[in-house]
Design a protein around this motif. Structure first.
Motif, PDB file in Angstrom:
ATOM      1  N   GLY A   1      -4.502   7.860   0.192  1.00  0.00           N
ATOM      2  CA  GLY A   1      -4.008   8.585  -0.962  1.00  0.00           C
ATOM      3  C   GLY A   1      -3.897   7.712  -2.200  1.00  0.00           C
ATOM      4  N   LYS A   2      -3.687   8.376  -3.348  1.00  0.00           N
ATOM      5  CA  LYS A   2      -3.547   7.656  -4.607  1.00  0.00           C
ATOM      6  C   LYS A   2      -2.282   6.807  -4.617  1.00  0.00           C
ATOM      7  CE  LYS A   2      -6.040  11.018  -7.482  1.00  0.00           C
ATOM      8  NZ  LYS A   2      -5.931  11.933  -8.653  1.00  0.00           N
ATOM      9  N   ALA A   3      -1.215   7.322  -4.006  1.00  0.00           N
ATOM     10  CA  ALA A   3       0.047   6.590  -4.007  1.00  0.00           C
ATOM     11  C   ALA A   3      -0.104   5.251  -3.275  1.00  0.00           C
ATOM     12  CB  ALA A   3       1.146   7.430  -3.360  1.00  0.00           C
ATOM     13  N   PHE A   4      -0.892   5.234  -2.209  1.00  0.00           N
ATOM     14  CA  PHE A   4      -1.121   4.004  -1.448  1.00  0.00           C
ATOM     15  C   PHE A   4      -1.792   2.951  -2.328  1.00  0.00           C
ATOM     16  CE2 PHE A   4      -3.530   1.266   1.415  1.00  0.00           C
ATOM     17  CZ  PHE A   4      -2.631   1.020   2.438  1.00  0.00           C
ATOM     18  N   SER A   5      -2.842   3.352  -3.046  1.00  0.00           N
ATOM     19  CA  SER A   5      -3.559   2.413  -3.913  1.00  0.00           C
ATOM     20  C   SER A   5      -2.677   1.932  -5.049  1.00  0.00           C
ATOM     21  CB  SER A   5      -4.821   3.073  -4.467  1.00  0.00           C
ATOM     22  OG  SER A   5      -5.696   3.461  -3.421  1.00  0.00           O
ATOM     23  N   LYS A   6      -1.897   2.842  -5.627  1.00  0.00           N
ATOM     24  CA  LYS A   6      -1.022   2.442  -6.728  1.00  0.00           C
ATOM     25  C   LYS A   6       0.093   1.516  -6.246  1.00  0.00           C
ATOM     26  CE  LYS A   6      -1.746   6.266  -9.956  1.00  0.00           C
ATOM     27  NZ  LYS A   6      -1.101   7.306 -10.797  1.00  0.00           N
ATOM     28  N   ALA A   7       0.555   1.728  -5.027  1.00  0.00           N
ATOM     29  CA  ALA A   7       1.582   0.830  -4.478  1.00  0.00           C
ATOM     30  C   ALA A   7       1.041  -0.590  -4.357  1.00  0.00           C
ATOM     31  CB  ALA A   7       2.058   1.335  -3.120  1.00  0.00           C
ATOM     32  N   LEU A   8      -0.234  -0.716  -3.964  1.00  0.00           N
ATOM     33  CA  LEU A   8      -0.837  -2.049  -3.877  1.00  0.00           C
ATOM     34  C   LEU A   8      -0.982  -2.683  -5.258  1.00  0.00           C
ATOM     35  CD1 LEU A   8      -3.620  -1.532  -1.170  1.00  0.00           C
ATOM     36  CD2 LEU A   8      -1.294  -2.372  -0.886  1.00  0.00           C
ATOM     37  N   VAL A   9      -1.291  -1.860  -6.265  1.00  0.00           N
ATOM     38  CA  VAL A   9      -1.384  -2.383  -7.632  1.00  0.00           C
ATOM     39  C   VAL A   9      -0.017  -2.870  -8.100  1.00  0.00           C
ATOM     40  CG1 VAL A   9      -1.860  -1.785 -10.025  1.00  0.00           C
ATOM     41  CG2 VAL A   9      -3.377  -0.963  -8.216  1.00  0.00           C
ATOM     42  N   LEU A  10       1.029  -2.084  -7.825  1.00  0.00           N
ATOM     43  CA  LEU A  10       2.392  -2.502  -8.181  1.00  0.00           C
ATOM     44  C   LEU A  10       2.749  -3.821  -7.496  1.00  0.00           C
ATOM     45  CD1 LEU A  10       4.374   0.879  -7.972  1.00  0.00           C
ATOM     46  CD2 LEU A  10       3.786  -0.407 -10.033  1.00  0.00           C
TER      47      LEU A  10
ATOM     48  N   ALA B   1      -0.857 -12.331  -4.302  1.00  0.00           N
ATOM     49  CA  ALA B   1      -1.355 -11.610  -5.483  1.00  0.00           C
ATOM     50  C   ALA B   1      -2.844 -11.302  -5.350  1.00  0.00           C
ATOM     51  CB  ALA B   1      -1.083 -12.438  -6.739  1.00  0.00           C
ATOM     52  N   LEU B   2      -3.633 -12.278  -4.903  1.00  0.00           N
ATOM     53  CA  LEU B   2      -5.064 -12.049  -4.722  1.00  0.00           C
ATOM     54  C   LEU B   2      -5.325 -10.985  -3.658  1.00  0.00           C
ATOM     55  CD1 LEU B   2      -6.405 -15.726  -4.866  1.00  0.00           C
ATOM     56  CD2 LEU B   2      -6.609 -13.958  -6.622  1.00  0.00           C
ATOM     57  N   LEU B   3      -4.586 -11.043  -2.561  1.00  0.00           N
ATOM     58  CA  LEU B   3      -4.790 -10.077  -1.485  1.00  0.00           C
ATOM     59  C   LEU B   3      -4.418  -8.660  -1.927  1.00  0.00           C
ATOM     60  CD1 LEU B   3      -3.454 -12.099   1.586  1.00  0.00           C
ATOM     61  CD2 LEU B   3      -5.816 -11.431   1.130  1.00  0.00           C
ATOM     62  N   CYS B   4      -3.349  -8.516  -2.691  1.00  0.00           N
ATOM     63  CA  CYS B   4      -2.907  -7.177  -3.116  1.00  0.00           C
ATOM     64  C   CYS B   4      -3.991  -6.467  -3.927  1.00  0.00           C
ATOM     65  CB  CYS B   4      -1.628  -7.280  -3.939  1.00  0.00           C
ATOM     66  SG  CYS B   4      -0.150  -7.666  -2.977  1.00  0.00           S
ATOM     67  N   PHE B   5      -4.735  -7.216  -4.733  1.00  0.00           N
ATOM     68  CA  PHE B   5      -5.785  -6.603  -5.550  1.00  0.00           C
ATOM     69  C   PHE B   5      -7.104  -6.468  -4.800  1.00  0.00           C
ATOM     70  CE2 PHE B   5      -3.089  -8.400  -9.017  1.00  0.00           C
ATOM     71  CZ  PHE B   5      -2.778  -7.195  -9.620  1.00  0.00           C
ATOM     72  N   GLY B   6      -7.178  -7.011  -3.574  1.00  0.00           N
ATOM     73  CA  GLY B   6      -8.452  -6.966  -2.857  1.00  0.00           C
ATOM     74  C   GLY B   6      -8.456  -6.192  -1.562  1.00  0.00           C
ATOM     75  N   VAL B   7      -7.285  -5.919  -0.969  1.00  0.00           N
ATOM     76  CA  VAL B   7      -7.242  -5.267   0.343  1.00  0.00           C
ATOM     77  C   VAL B   7      -7.068  -3.763   0.175  1.00  0.00           C
ATOM     78  CG1 VAL B   7      -6.263  -7.327   1.395  1.00  0.00           C
ATOM     79  CG2 VAL B   7      -4.737  -5.531   0.581  1.00  0.00           C
ATOM     80  N   GLN B   8      -7.475  -3.038   1.213  1.00  0.00           N
ATOM     81  CA  GLN B   8      -7.309  -1.582   1.237  1.00  0.00           C
ATOM     82  C   GLN B   8      -6.910  -1.071   2.609  1.00  0.00           C
ATOM     83  OE1 GLN B   8      -7.326   0.682  -1.198  1.00  0.00           O
ATOM     84  NE2 GLN B   8      -7.679  -0.889  -2.762  1.00  0.00           N
ATOM     85  N   SER B   9      -7.366  -1.734   3.672  1.00  0.00           N
ATOM     86  CA  SER B   9      -7.061  -1.256   5.019  1.00  0.00           C
ATOM     87  C   SER B   9      -5.620  -1.559   5.386  1.00  0.00           C
ATOM     88  CB  SER B   9      -7.998  -1.912   6.035  1.00  0.00           C
ATOM     89  OG  SER B   9      -7.727  -3.307   6.128  1.00  0.00           O
ATOM     90  N   GLN B  10      -5.092  -0.793   6.338  1.00  0.00           N
ATOM     91  CA  GLN B  10      -3.711  -0.991   6.756  1.00  0.00           C
ATOM     92  C   GLN B  10      -3.494  -2.344   7.418  1.00  0.00           C
ATOM     93  OE1 GLN B  10      -2.927   2.620   9.085  1.00  0.00           O
ATOM     94  NE2 GLN B  10      -1.353   3.152   7.586  1.00  0.00           N
ATOM     95  N   ARG B  11      -4.458  -2.790   8.207  1.00  0.00           N
ATOM     96  CA  ARG B  11      -4.311  -4.090   8.863  1.00  0.00           C
ATOM     97  C   ARG B  11      -4.196  -5.205   7.824  1.00  0.00           C
ATOM     98  NH1 ARG B  11      -5.443  -4.305  14.345  1.00  0.00           N
ATOM     99  NH2 ARG B  11      -6.306  -2.392  15.245  1.00  0.00           N
ATOM    100  N   ALA B  12      -5.048  -5.129   6.803  1.00  0.00           N
ATOM    101  CA  ALA B  12      -4.998  -6.151   5.758  1.00  0.00           C
ATOM    102  C   ALA B  12      -3.690  -6.075   4.977  1.00  0.00           C
ATOM    103  CB  ALA B  12      -6.195  -5.989   4.814  1.00  0.00           C
TER     104      ALA B  12
END
Length: 637
Positions: free
Chosen positions: A78-87, A148-159
């Motif tokens: 979902g969008k909220a998941f991606s935005k949470a990683l950006v935050l 910080a680098l990982l937050c902008f690069g990961v998407q999977s739950q494991r990562a």
């Protein structure tokens, strides 16, 4: 429209203002005292350190909170998941900057030099590479930058899970340099400080992320708030327990409450009580309104959440001031009380050394187990009462071992150390494993359909690989042998007696290896490797031989080794009684033999009994249904 857009900015300014105001009020008196002693550093260092610590705490919460919220409450696509990683990524960048600022300011504070004084650059590099405090600060900067680098690069739950674990580890180095390091009980406070910081980060950061993502969540807001509420409740419990433990360690006596440290601590306690009221309102009022009138309830939720965040910010400001305020126990460093006799059985029962982590784990284990039993029975299911009774007994024994007299004397006596480990390896698992917590979690918690990770899913994901690798009893026995070797023939022996981190590692290893071995014996499925009765009995015999060899080694070391080698088998040279260390008769080997014999005989009797019940339908009917018999921890991973 313009006014509407300024509301988030006004709320953020109010929250930040509360934190800074609390920091200023709490630290002003102590800062004036420090300025007289450290007049060469200047106000920039004296006030810069607590302000940087406040920024560190807020940025850490803004990183850890959204990551944990994304794992447990937000659908992964979902969008909220991606935005949470950006935050989390933006906060991690700020966290890195705050960590770097703390490194520079800490150096100038310890070196008693003005900020950016001539020639300080070369000394700063030496501080960051050669001094423990400097290396810890540098490590924090490296960890936060990687997060910080990982937050902008990961998407999977494991990562994301790996990133969340790494972010949590970023709190440890600064905790080692915190106010706990200034007291005589530093080793006993560090884990409490880390636990406190992590719980605060999850609570504060998770709520802030919910407020920022509330419009993105839309119809999913109710589910996200309900799931976050569980995280907040556990965080509140962890904060209360760790706060009391750290406070008692720092205050020492009631007179310490009148010191600046004590006054700030009492203010933090009041703030925690207010936050508890907010949490109760969320659980009993906001969740009901979101379910009935979601449109109007969104505004109510936002107003209440912003007010709660303001109190959290104030508490964070108080925490930043507290970290720079010397506890009264620094000046109370009294010698340990001396007893003229060795501790006896009564001393073991009457002595206590509370451990915040194990108090939290035991309380959480009882609460979650009771909640699971209630859900199963409310859903029309059945849960055997004897399993619940065994679980409660096992948790009670675990609490006594990790917080009672054995916890006190394992720092001084190898026999108490061995007894602690054997109870965790052999006795506690015999009570916990038949309680079938994983089966209860699966029955009591409905599987999530949106891809998020709940408590039951987390347990299964974490334990399934380990349990699969040790499903055969002989594999679990091999793991047990490896753990025993690590506990007695590596630096972990001394490290676990001298430091709280070492003790927690020892206790976790012992308990996990014992539970896995007991669970492998309890497995009743046919056809699995080592599941036959002869294989399980042969494994028990091999473990008995293992305990016999270890017990013999422990019993012989004190008599056969010279004094120079005996020290390797002594936990510590100091002790709180008036008797030479080498004159102490240590029944460590006997303790291992007695506990091992009793538990292995009990396990063998249980294996024979279950094998007979499997072959005899009448016996199985008398002892309970086969479904109840298969409700064991390892039967359905």
């Amino acid at each position: 429209m313009k006014n509407f857009r300024t509301k988030p900015e006004a709320a953020a300014a109010m929250i930040l203002g509360c934190g800074l105001l609390a920091l200023f009020v709490a630290y002003s008196t102590e800062a004036g005292q420090e300025a007289a002693l450290l007049d060469r550093t200047g106000a920039a260092v004296i006030w810069g350190l607590p302000v940087a610590k406040l920024a560190f705490n807020v940025a850490a919460a803004g990183t850890v909170g959204p990551l944990v919220l994304a794992l447990f409450a937000l659908p992964p696509k979902g969008k909220a998941f991606s935005k949470a990683l950006v935050l989390a990524g933006i906060s991690a960048v700020l966290w890195t900057a705050a960590s770097a600022a703390i490194s520079v300011l800490t150096f100038h504070s310890l070196a008693n030099l003005p900020l950016f004084s001539e020639g300080s650059g070369a000394i700063l590099v030496s501080f960051l590479t050669d001094v423990d405090a400097g290396r810890r600060n540098a490590l924090t900067v490296v960890i936060t930058a990687a997060v910080a680098l990982l937050c902008f690069g990961v998407q999977s739950q494991r990562a994301v899970a790996v990133t969340a674990v790494l972010a949590s580890a970023g709190l440890i180095p600064l905790a080692l340099n915190s106010h706990a390091a200034g007291g005589a009980s530093h080793a006993d406070s560090t884990v409490s400080v880390v636990m406190h910081m992590l719980a605060a980060a999850i609570w504060f950061g998770g709520l802030a992320a919910l407020v920022l993502l509330r419009r993105t969540l839309e119809t999913e807001l109710l589910t996200a708030v309900r799931r976050y509420s569980t995280l907040a409740l556990l965080s509140f419990l962890a904060l209360a327990i760790s706060g009391v433990a750290a406070g008692v360690t720092g205050i020492g006596t009631l007179e310490g409450l009148a010191t600046p440290y004590g006054l700030i601590l009492m203010a933090k306690t009041v703030a925690l009580g207010v936050l508890g009221v907010f949490g109760s309102l969320h659980r009993k009022w906001i969740l009901a309104k979101l379910a009935l009138v979601p449109g109007r309830a969104r505004t109510t939720f936002s107003v209440l959440a912003v007010a709660e965040l303001a109190v959290m910010a104030a508490a964070t400001g108080l925490a930043a001031a507290l970290a720079r305020t010397p506890p009264p126990t620094v000046s109370q460093a009294a010698p340990a009380p001396v007893s003229l006799r060795l501790p006896g059985f009564v001393d073991l029962l009457s002595s206590w050394k509370p451990d915040a982590l194990w108090i939290f784990l035991c309380a959480g284990a009882l609460f979650l187990y009771a909640a699971g039993v209630r859900r199963v029975r409310n859903g029309g299911g059945h849960w055997p009462g004897y399993r619940a009774g065994l679980w409660v007994a096992g948790v009670a024994l675990l609490f006594l071992v990790t917080n009672g007299g054995l916890r006190v004397y394992q720092e001084y006596l190898i026999s108490a150390h061995v007894t602690t480990q054997m109870l965790l390896i052999a006795v506690v698992p015999l009570l916990l494993v038949p309680g079938a917590p994983l089966t209860l979690a699966r029955l009591g918690a409905a599987p999530r359909q949106d891809g998020t990770i709940g408590g039951a899913e987390a347990l299964l994901l974490i334990l399934r690989p380990v349990m699969s690798a040790t499903s055969a009893p002989y594999m679990a026995a091999a793991g047990l042998a490896a753990v025993l070797a690590a506990l007695y023939y590596t630096p972990l022996l001394e490290y676990s007696s001298r430091t709280q981190f070492g003790y927690q590692a020892m206790a976790m290893l012992a308990l996990l290896s014992g539970c896995l071995f007991t669970a492998s014996l309890a497995r009743t499925t046919h056809g699995g490797p080592g599941s036959s009765l002869p294989s399980r009995l042969a494994t028990l015999g091999a473990v008995a031989a293992l305990y016999t060899a270890h017990g013999w080694a422990l019993a012989q070391q004190a008599d056969q080794l010279p004094d120079s080698r005996r020290q390797e088998w002594l936990i510590t040279v100091g002790q709180p009684w008036d008797q030479p260390v080498l004159a102490v008769v240590e029944p460590a080997g006997m303790a291992m033999w007695i506990i091992a014999a009793g538990t292995l005989l009990g396990a063998a009797a249980a294996v024979l009994s279950t094998s007979r019940q499997r072959r005899d339908p009448v016996a199985r009917h008398r002892s309970g249904t086969e479904r109840d018999h298969n409700l064991v921890m390892s039967s359905e991973p």
